[in-house]
Design a protein around this motif. Structure first.
Motif, PDB file in Angstrom:
ATOM      1  N   PHE A  46       0.765  -1.131  -0.071  1.00  9.92           N
ATOM      2  CA  PHE A  46       0.009  -0.224  -0.119  1.00  9.92           C
ATOM      3  C   PHE A  46       0.747   1.147   0.194  1.00  9.92           C
ATOM      4  O   PHE A  46       0.742   2.226  -0.694  1.00  9.92           O
ATOM      5  N   PHE A  47       1.962   1.283   0.845  1.00  9.28           N
ATOM      6  CA  PHE A  47       2.613   2.410   0.917  1.00  9.28           C
ATOM      7  C   PHE A  47       3.530   2.732  -0.506  1.00  9.28           C
ATOM      8  O   PHE A  47       3.916   3.713  -0.606  1.00  9.28           O
ATOM      9  N   PHE A  48       3.952   1.634  -1.002  1.00 10.58           N
ATOM     10  CA  PHE A  48       4.537   1.585  -2.304  1.00 10.58           C
ATOM     11  C   PHE A  48       3.791   2.417  -3.326  1.00 10.58           C
ATOM     12  O   PHE A  48       4.281   3.355  -4.049  1.00 10.58           O
ATOM     13  N   TRP A  49       2.511   2.087  -3.696  1.00 10.67           N
ATOM     14  CA  TRP A  49       1.840   2.831  -4.371  1.00 10.67           C
ATOM     15  C   TRP A  49       1.458   4.172  -3.883  1.00 10.67           C
ATOM     16  O   TRP A  49       1.304   5.278  -4.809  1.00 10.67           O
ATOM     17  N   MET A  50       1.260   4.325  -2.664  1.00  9.19           N
ATOM     18  CA  MET A  50       1.015   5.672  -2.038  1.00  9.19           C
ATOM     19  C   MET A  50       2.334   6.486  -2.532  1.00  9.19           C
ATOM     20  O   MET A  50       2.033   7.955  -2.569  1.00  9.19           O
ATOM     21  N   ASP A  51       3.559   5.914  -2.174  1.00  5.98           N
ATOM     22  CA  ASP A  51       4.607   6.914  -2.439  1.00  5.98           C
ATOM     23  C   ASP A  51       4.713   7.297  -4.130  1.00  5.98           C
ATOM     24  O   ASP A  51       5.231   8.261  -4.567  1.00  5.98           O
TER      25      ASP A  51
END
Length: 862
Positions: free
Chosen positions: A89-94
């Motif tokens: 989730f945080f990868f796509w968020m970044d």
């Protein structure tokens, strides 16, 4: 670096260790935090301070490009440092936050200079949506903030014997804080950022003057050119537009395409007024918006091709206000996220951390003791297990305890556990199930985890199918339908139609005219087994021989029954008891009569199949019919519970499956691997399934059972034998006896069935409703004391709690715990809650079953 960090990194590659250490440095964290802050506030501050484009715009572009590169490097570094980060989730968020920086660079997607209204609205909507990417990056820092709040509380404390107190509760609280705060932050961002998008069409559409003033000036210019009315129409129009916007946050500052001197067709015109609207140009081009004349009424050079006269508006004040509100909005969102993180942490600490810390510390000590017992050479005390590891160990120990308890369970109960049970309940346990009551110290009967369900479709695909309402002809037609036309109508593959019709007639004649174990009961059990097969998608895990054999066993499971129990036959030295050595004499007789019929060619229902197939069918028939002996009830519940304990996670996953899908592991490791015991359980459950049916049907069969018991009791009195607790018509309370029958016999088996077949949950719900109904009838009939009512209510409440847990498991996949065990009278009696004395007529609705839509193709798939 700490020893814990070195131990953590010693198995990692040098590049991963280097990147992790780099990301952990305070300087790196400071750079990333400053970059994120500038990404949020840079553009709005430039607009709020009205910094000129030269050199302000170039400086802002350079900073935005640098931040874009820093964000990209951060993504690469995190991907190297953590496998869990990749595609998370945080990868796509970044990724989204990094791409959003393109809207801040003027020569990429950020150039809004001198655009028309439509492009302005689209660009603002795009920038607002892109800002979500940067706000989402804040969520990652929320985890760091949660760690900061948690860090002072996560400590290692010394306790007696030098054992370290486990940190599992604090770690769990930290994870929960991060997870909950992240989701709350997501909701906040979506509400505060996306809701304003709904207002985007309102600006500047709501202010039509911006477009109408350009056309108004063109009209006045046309009137002066044709000398219509006052000769100063255009000048008057210019004065009006300047006065109109004098108090607004945006105003016109220049217009082009309305020359003072105009020559058309050799004629010169003097139309002054354009010079009146010549104010200073804004410092930033982003504050300039053009509005063009829609149609040129005066054909002139400025109207050639695509060029038209226009008015330029100064939006400096409006954009400054918007920038200030953007800064406030960003700070407000971040403040809400921080507040929710702190508040969540505080709540979790009070409700979870403190009590869980104590529990886990004791658990760890006991776990170490168990490990030392199982493996004296293990160094359990120095095992620095984390929270997740301790949770896994806790689950493993509980499972080991349950499996050990089940494996050592016996068909006996201590007298203390049933001392508060009424006569009807004791009758079910002692006479019907054959429980041995002992006085010496022994382990209590093992608890079980189970559930149940129900579904319906049309005609036979419903639990409202009352076979007691059928005539003999109707019952014969029903049996033919089941074996020839139903979803599992496989009789044509095993026997000729005429042979099977002869077989049906012989079986009908073989059932005696007794109140309960009659031909209608055989048909009822046949229908119930058929419904179980539909609900469990038998075509996907049973062979044709299994399906056919189980239905034949259901049809003939009480063939020749004459209304007496096995205990009576043994007590009276009946020839059947002598023949079968007191071991399930009735059930052995039923199976023998079935295959005696099959020895005759005219009634051999296995005559058309191969010898091996017939042998397989016989194996299923004999095993399942013998399993209907109530004396084997507790052993069956024990076996079913042990199967579930060993495949608990697989059954829980199947509980969440939708439609007719069977999880591959569930099909192979649960159903196929334990096929024969499960077939026996299905037939035994069908044999005692009256409490699972709608109450009208349940009531009718219950009265028939009691009439048969009473007839045996009358004969026991005549012979001078001890009268069974359920057999004395002068002492037994009919509704009260049904309470004991459900509570001690049906409910544990129903739980076992539902744990292994999650689709049976609704059947348990129906059983619970029937138990409440029996309780209300018992109160009206027996006029019991408050203490007696309290005992019954405790049992009803226990079954109801299990019913609610079972329904929740279908939604969440969460397994039940051992403290919800309906078989323990001591547990049931410990919980007393006086229920409403009014009779309830509420009955759970019968749900449509996807299994009924399962075509015959699935039946033949095996």
């Amino acid at each position: 670096m700490s020893e814990e960090s070195r131990a953590r990194d010693k198995h990692l590659s040098p590049s991963v260790v280097f990147v992790r250490r780099l990301l952990d440095k305070q300087a790196c964290k400071a750079i990333l935090a400053c970059s994120l802050t500038t990404a949020f506030l840079g553009g709005p501050l430039w607009s709020l301070l009205d910094i000129p484009d030269d050199p302000g715009l170039h400086v802002l572009d350079a900073i935005s490009c640098l931040i874009l590169v820093i964000f990209a490097i951060e993504i690469i570094a995190n991907s190297i440092a953590s496998l869990d980060y990749r595609l998370s989730f945080f990868f796509w968020m970044d990724i989204l936050g990094t791409l959003s920086m393109l809207f801040e660079v003027s020569f990429l997607l950020g150039d809004l200079a001198e655009v028309d209204a439509v492009v302005l609205r689209s660009a603002r909507a795009a920038k607002l949506g892109a800002r979500v990417g940067r706000l989402l990056k804040v969520l990652k820092y929320i985890q760091g903030f949660a760690s900061f709040l948690t860090a002072p509380m996560i400590s290692v404390k010394n306790i007696s014997a030098g054992v370290q107190e486990c940190e599992g509760a604090q770690l769990l609280a930290h994870r929960l804080t991060s997870t909950i705060a992240t989701r709350v932050s997501m909701v906040t961002i979506l509400m505060v950022v996306f809701v304003p998008l709904l207002e985007m069409p309102l600006f500047p559409t709501s202010d039509k003057s911006l477009e109408l003033w350009a056309d108004n000036l063109e009209r006045a210019y046309f009137m002066d050119q044709h000398r219509i009315g006052n000769s100063s129409n255009f000048q008057e129009a210019v004065r009006r537009i300047m006065v109109f916007y004098v108090n607004d946050r945006y105003h016109p500052f220049e217009m082009q395409g309305f020359p003072s001197s105009l020559e058309l067709d050799g004629v010169s015109y003097q139309i002054p007024g354009q010079a009146m609207l010549q104010k200073g140009e804004p410092k930033r081009k982003r504050n300039i918006v053009k509005y063009f004349v829609s149609t040129c009424q005066v054909i002139r050079r400025d109207c050639d091709h695509d060029s038209k006269p226009y008015i330029r508006f100064d939006f400096t004040a409006a954009n400054q206000l918007e920038a200030g509100l953007d800064i406030f909005l960003i700070m407000f969102i971040i403040g809400v996220m921080i507040f929710m993180t702190f508040d969540t942490r505080k709540v979790l600490d009070n409700l979870l951390v403190q009590p869980l810390e104590n529990m886990l510390s004791h658990l760890r000590m006991h776990a170490q003791a168990v490990l030392r017992t199982l493996d004296p050479n293990s160094d359990a005390e120095t095992d620095d297990a984390g929270g997740t590891e301790l949770e896994t160990l806790s689950r493993s120990l509980r499972k080991l305890s349950r499996i050990t308890q089940i494996a050592t369970g016996r068909n006996m109960m201590h007298e203390r556990s049933i001392q508060n049970t009424d006569a009807e309940g004791k009758g079910v346990l002692v006479d019907l199930i054959g429980v041995k009551v002992i006085t010496e110290e022994t382990e209590p009967f093992p608890s079980s985890l189970c559930e149940a369900s129900d579904e319906n479709e049309q005609w036979v695909q419903t639990w409202d199918f009352d076979l007691l309402a059928f005539s003999d002809i109707g019952l014969l037609r029903f049996v033919k339908h089941m074996f020839f036309s139903s979803q599992f109508g496989l009789a044509p593959h095993f026997a000729k139609q005429l042979v099977f019709q002869n077989f049906i007639k012989q079986v009908h004649a073989g059932y005696n005219d007794v109140p309960y174990h009659c031909y209608a009961h055989a048909c009822d059990v046949l229908h119930t087994v058929y419904r179980f097969m539909c609900l469990s998608f038998a075509g996907q895990w049973m062979s044709k021989m299994d399906q056919y054999g189980l239905l034949i066993a259901a049809y003939c499971h009480d063939l020749g029954h004459f209304g007496k129990s096995n205990a009576f036959l043994v007590e009276t030295d009946h020839p059947l008891a002598i023949r079968y050595n007191d071991r399930s004499p009735l059930e052995n007789m039923h199976a023998a009569k079935l295959f005696k019929l099959c020895q005759q060619p005219e009634t051999n229902i296995f005559g058309n199949c191969a010898k091996d197939d017939a042998r397989e069918c016989r194996k299923v028939c004999v095993a399942t019919i013998l399993d209907t002996d109530n004396a084997k009830h507790f052993a069956m519940v024990k076996d079913m519970t042990q199967i579930h304990e060993l495949t608990e996670h697989i059954c829980a996953k199947q509980a969440l499956a939708e439609g007719d899908a069977l999880e591959p592991a569930y099909k192979s490791d649960v159903l196929v691997a334990n096929k024969l015991p499960l077939l026996g359980m299905l037939l035994h459950l069908a044999d005692v399934s009256n409490p699972l049916k709608p109450f009208q049907i349940c009531h009718a069969w219950a009265w028939r059972v009691l009439e048969e018991y009473f007839a045996q009791g009358d004969e026991e009195k005549e012979l001078g034998l001890p009268v069974g607790m359920l057999n004395d018509r002068n002492k037994i309370n009919r509704p009260g006896s049904q309470h004991g029958f459900v509570n001690f016999l049906v409910a544990p088996l129903m739980m076992s069935a539902a744990n292994l077949f999650p689709v049976f949950t609704e059947l348990y719900v129906q059983m619970c409703a029937n138990l409440r109904e029996w309780r209300n009838i018992w109160i009206e009939d027996a006029r019991p004391t408050k203490e007696e009512i309290a005992k019954k209510d405790a049992d009803v409440r226990k079954i109801r709690d299990i019913s609610e847990h079972l329904q929740k498991r279908r939604q969440t996949g969460k397994e039940l715990t051992n403290d919800l065990d309906p078989r323990s009278p001591s547990q049931s009696s410990s919980r007393s809650s006086v229920m409403s004395s009014g009779r309830t007529s509420t009955r759970p609705s019968l749900m449509s079953n996807a299994a009924s839509r399962h075509s015959r193709q699935s039946t033949n798939s095996v």
